[in-house]
Design an enzyme around this catalytic site. Sequence first.
Site, short mmCIF file in Angstrom:
data_model
loop_
_atom_site.label_atom_id
_atom_site.label_comp_id
_atom_site.label_asym_id
_atom_site.label_seq_id
_atom_site.Cartn_x
_atom_site.Cartn_y
_atom_site.Cartn_z
N ASP A 1 -5.20 1.49 -12.44
CA ASP A 1 -5.36 0.43 -11.50
C ASP A 1 -6.45 0.02 -10.24
O ASP A 1 -7.57 -0.22 -10.68
CB ASP A 1 -4.00 -0.21 -11.08
CG ASP A 1 -2.69 0.36 -10.71
OD1 ASP A 1 -3.47 1.07 -9.77
OD2 ASP A 1 -2.17 -0.32 -10.58
N GLU B 1 0.32 6.78 -1.52
CA GLU B 1 1.15 5.76 -0.63
C GLU B 1 0.87 5.22 1.36
O GLU B 1 1.53 4.84 1.08
CB GLU B 1 3.17 6.06 -1.08
CG GLU B 1 2.96 5.88 -2.49
CD GLU B 1 3.07 4.21 -3.36
OE1 GLU B 1 2.36 3.70 -2.32
OE2 GLU B 1 3.67 4.05 -4.70
#
Length: 464
Positions: free
Chosen positions: A208, A75
């Site tokens: 993903d 992140e």
Amino acid sequence: MRHSWAGYAQHAWGFDELMPLTQNGKNSFGGLGATIVDSLDTLWLMGLKDEFKAARDWVVNELSFNKFYEASVFETTIRVVGGILTAHELSGDEAFLRRAEELVQILMHAFDTPTGIPYGTINLQTQQGRNPTWTQKASILSEFGTEQLELIQTSLKTGNPVYAQKTEAVIKFLNDKWCSMQGLLPLYIHPQTGQATTQMVSLGAMGDSYYEYLLKVWIYKGRRAEDEMYRAMWERSMDEMLRKLLFKNEESGYTYVAEFARCGSPLLHKMDHLSCFIPAMLALGAHASAVTGAKATRYLQVAEELTHTCWQMYHQMASGLAPEYVEFGTAGMVTAEKAKHNLLRPEAMEAMFVLWRVTQKEQYREWAWEMFLAFEKNCKMPVGYAGLKDVTVVPPPTDNTMQSFWLAETLKYLWLLFAPNDVVSLDDWVLNTEAHPLRIIKKLPDFLTSNNTAQAQVNPVVMN
């Protein structure tokens, strides 16, 4: 964007995210100013120069990385490093590059493992990395496989090849260990041993963006023959996905991508909203000639079918906004009880943007505009925008968070849908997984060629 930014700037400045209902801020990312760094390039592209300057001054003069905080390496890389690097790319302001490299140098300590696969979190102050116990202390595929664009860009701009070396060695390790046998990889791989701790495979959460970056790194580095590894790994994984995980629900007629839990268990016939990045990825691959001929036609056809499914995830809800995921069965497409929330996610808007740019079919703009009106009707608060707790009822109850990706991604993709095609052209730019554009490298400098970046200083594990 003006309304979102004004609400944040007035009520949550310096915090990671705005809480629009209580009109204050909260720190979900250690107080790294996630909304500020995520918004930099959106503000610049939209011409909001005063807002951009305020954000720039905070990043350069006030943002501190000296925090006793267990930061997600993933992140922090895609949001903070990515946002600051793109601000540098767009504005040319060297102060941004200095701040980005300062943070990257801290994150590099997460790569100090026997395999070179980085830990998932690092304490920014002690610079110690670790992994969660719920993965059996393994690293997560979508996290360690989604740091290459940003770290290669840091090397490109600073002239220091180490950042690219470390992150590209991770992909080479995966290729050498796994990819002669399979394209789709397990979600958890241990950084000490290189062994998987699960058999679960997903192109939704935790899987993903690894697949997204295989394609995007190949494009970003100029689609060179020397980087064939990335393109081949991507094609192999997409072909395996189409063979094993792509289904059409008989009741609804909608195409979707299922999930594989473990050997001997049935597939999970669900599709995350996160998986709506898949049609964008397939269409981009066809556009960039990562596959050609009949295969490219097939990829684009599947991309259009999946984008239609993502649109229906919005269109069929009472609020006009999609749930976190849907399930498929004899009742068609169904919203699970625990998945009725909407977090202002961008993936379906990303699909609309890329499919519009690739096909120029007006339906994608029409669908996106209807989605936008639903956001305006249900999520716009006196201060900023809020996510929803239940998209199946009207009026939907709201949560108390304006996610930073609402400004970084959802609004940017929507704006780009209606901007001229040469604004962030798909032929000149690659958008990282947080929608921060990086300019495609036309000529790779010698110090970043594959032969050099493969020489990362890691201690490879000897495999049986």
